[in-house]
Design an enzyme around this catalytic site. Structure first.
Site, PDB file in Angstrom:
ATOM      1  N   LEU A   1       0.830  -1.212   0.000  1.00 42.55           N
ATOM      2  CA  LEU A   1       0.000   0.000   0.000  1.00 42.55           C
ATOM      3  C   LEU A   1       0.862   1.257   0.000  1.00 42.55           C
ATOM      4  CD1 LEU A   1      -2.923  -1.042   2.374  1.00 42.55           C
ATOM      5  CD2 LEU A   1      -2.782  -1.205  -0.110  1.00 42.55           C
TER       6      LEU A   1
ATOM      7  N   THR B   1       7.906  -6.217 -18.435  1.00 40.78           N
ATOM      8  CA  THR B   1       7.551  -5.124 -19.333  1.00 40.78           C
ATOM      9  C   THR B   1       8.356  -5.177 -20.618  1.00 40.78           C
ATOM     10  OG1 THR B   1       7.679  -2.703 -19.566  1.00 40.78           O
ATOM     11  CG2 THR B   1       9.218  -3.707 -18.049  1.00 40.78           C
ATOM     12  N   ASP B   2       7.788  -4.619 -21.692  1.00 39.89           N
ATOM     13  CA  ASP B   2       8.530  -4.526 -22.946  1.00 39.89           C
ATOM     14  C   ASP B   2       9.700  -3.554 -22.863  1.00 39.89           C
ATOM     15  OD1 ASP B   2       7.123  -2.107 -22.911  1.00 39.89           O
ATOM     16  OD2 ASP B   2       6.075  -2.445 -24.798  1.00 39.89           O
ATOM     17  N   GLU B   3       9.733  -2.716 -21.840  1.00 38.70           N
ATOM     18  CA  GLU B   3      10.798  -1.722 -21.729  1.00 38.70           C
ATOM     19  C   GLU B   3      12.169  -2.349 -21.490  1.00 38.70           C
ATOM     20  OE1 GLU B   3       9.997   1.942 -19.665  1.00 38.70           O
ATOM     21  OE2 GLU B   3       7.848   1.517 -19.639  1.00 38.70           O
TER      22      GLU B   3
ATOM     23  N   TYR C   1      14.347   2.210 -14.258  1.00 35.74           N
ATOM     24  CA  TYR C   1      13.201   1.315 -14.085  1.00 35.74           C
ATOM     25  C   TYR C   1      13.349   0.078 -14.951  1.00 35.74           C
ATOM     26  CZ  TYR C   1       8.717  -0.694 -15.436  1.00 35.74           C
ATOM     27  OH  TYR C   1       7.720  -1.578 -15.763  1.00 35.74           O
TER      28      TYR C   1
ATOM     29  N   LYS D   1      13.841  -3.986 -13.959  1.00 37.29           N
ATOM     30  CA  LYS D   1      12.958  -5.054 -14.404  1.00 37.29           C
ATOM     31  C   LYS D   1      13.725  -6.104 -15.200  1.00 37.29           C
ATOM     32  CE  LYS D   1       9.178  -5.593 -13.979  1.00 37.29           C
ATOM     33  NZ  LYS D   1       8.451  -6.356 -12.901  1.00 37.29           N
TER      34      LYS D   1
ATOM     35  N   PRO E   1       0.892  17.815 -20.270  1.00 37.23           N
ATOM     36  CA  PRO E   1       2.313  17.961 -20.597  1.00 37.23           C
ATOM     37  C   PRO E   1       2.776  16.878 -21.569  1.00 37.23           C
ATOM     38  CG  PRO E   1       2.091  16.896 -18.472  1.00 37.23           C
ATOM     39  CD  PRO E   1       0.687  17.160 -18.963  1.00 37.23           C
TER      40      PRO E   1
ATOM     41  N   LYS F   1      14.715  12.230 -19.934  1.00 35.63           N
ATOM     42  CA  LYS F   1      16.088  11.755 -20.132  1.00 35.63           C
ATOM     43  C   LYS F   1      16.069  10.315 -20.650  1.00 35.63           C
ATOM     44  CE  LYS F   1      18.277  14.467 -16.440  1.00 35.63           C
ATOM     45  NZ  LYS F   1      19.021  14.361 -15.155  1.00 35.63           N
TER      46      LYS F   1
ATOM     47  N   HIS G   1      14.757   8.998 -23.229  1.00 32.90           N
ATOM     48  CA  HIS G   1      13.415   8.571 -23.631  1.00 32.90           C
ATOM     49  C   HIS G   1      13.481   7.589 -24.808  1.00 32.90           C
ATOM     50  CE1 HIS G   1       8.980  10.099 -24.047  1.00 32.90           C
ATOM     51  NE2 HIS G   1       9.065   8.803 -23.810  1.00 32.90           N
TER      52      HIS G   1
END
Length: 325
Positions: free
Chosen positions: A39, A127-129, A151, A155, A206, A275, A277
């Site tokens: 939580l 994740t695909d990242e 991140y 992963k 944004p 940064k 990206h």
């Protein structure tokens, strides 16, 4: 099936729990779900409100890095579905420590508990990242991992730890890697709920850089069905990509959200790009299609309209989550 679900009060984890418990009448299969979540800011017990009174649900508050807790909860389970993760790229850029602790150490702790507790299967949600960025084509599961954000790196590390437990210990581990999720109950820091809640409050949205970064969009319901297919029909030690099949630039997505909220392009505020990206993500789902029978079912236009409507009708859920001041 007795299943331990980590990160069970988060966006995707809570949808998976609701799906398991709400589908019992239709499928005739009874599930006993032990749900655990720390939580933190993105975990919300209200996400489990629709199944709060289910006889098949037991909730415990706790952290996946707590080895004693994970040992106690994993014992006697048929399966573990491991969602718990820090997942917001911008936060990982500002400070990566929590991402390494939760995503890497937390995964290792869960795997150890599953090993000691004799758990039959572990489904590790990724994740695909982890693949990095791809200019054209789509990544198969065998593509080298080339993460570009803290991140994504955390992963990728957790994926490798999970697969190592299969190879070293013989633990039945399956890994799924999904594209960008959307749907109800998503914390309003991710792009779709952020933009929708801003627009509903009369604020600008944004948009990073030139707005031309590309993402594949996957409804959370399709994602959770894919996870369940991998849990029930996947093979130990294998990775399965789960995508939605709708690639859009961030600018195209923004225009759809503006239209859905009755706003014009003057509400776009271009901001400095993130940064590192990643320019484009795209996963090849052929393996999941062949081995699991996975196909995304949710039409994106309809799914997006339903998602916007959910946020419009559930301000009492998201307004308390917004920053104060």
């Amino acid at each position: 099936m007795k299943v331990l679900v980590t990160g069970a009060a988060g966006f995707i984890g809570s949808h998976f729990v609701r799906m398991l418990l709400q589908d019992e009448e239709a499928t005739g299969e009874r599930h006993l779900v032990t749900a655990v979540d720390s939580l933190s800011y993105a975990g919300n017990l209200e996400n489990l409100a629709p199944v709060r009174d289910s006889e098949g649900l037991r909730f415990e508050r706790g952290d996946v890095t707590d080895a004693a807790l994970m040992d106690r909860l994993a014992a006697g389970q048929d399966a573990v579905v491991h969602f718990a993760a820090e997942s917001h790229v911008d936060r990982s850029i500002d400070g990566a420590r929590d991402f390494v602790l939760t995503n890497v150490l937390g995964t290792q702790t869960v795997l150890d508990a599953a090993l000691r507790g004799g758990v039959g299967r572990v489904l590790h949600v990724s994740t695909d990242e982890v693949y990095g960025s791809i200019a054209s084509g789509s990544w198969p599961e065998e593509h080298p991992l080339e993460p570009n954000s803290p991140y994504a790196a955390s992963k990728a590390a957790s994926d490798l730890v999970a697969l190592a437990y299969h190879r070293t210990h013989g633990l039945d581990v399956r890994v799924t890697r999904c594209s960008n999720n959307y749907g109800p109950y998503q914390f309003p820091e991710k792009v779709i709920p952020l933009f929708v809640t801003n627009l509903l409050r009369g604020l600008d949205v944004p948009l990073y850089g030139d707005g031309l970064s590309v993402r594949d969009w996957l409804h959370v319901d399709d994602h959770c069905r894919g996870i369940l297919l991998a849990l029930e029909h996947g093979r130990a030690g294998e990775v399965y990509n789960i995508g939605g099949g709708t690639e859009l630039t961030n600018r195209e997505l923004t225009e759809l959200l503006l239209e859905a909220c009755g706003a014009g392009p003057e509400r776009i505020r271009y901001v400095a790009d993130r940064k590192g990206h990643d320019r484009r993500y795209s996963v090849d789902c052929g393996k999941a299609r062949r081995e699991l029978g996975y196909e995304p079912r949710r039409d994106f236009a309809r799914g997006l309209a339903e998602t916007v409507a959910w946020y419009r009708e559930n301000r009492s859920w998201w307004e308390p989550l917004l920053p104060r001041g």
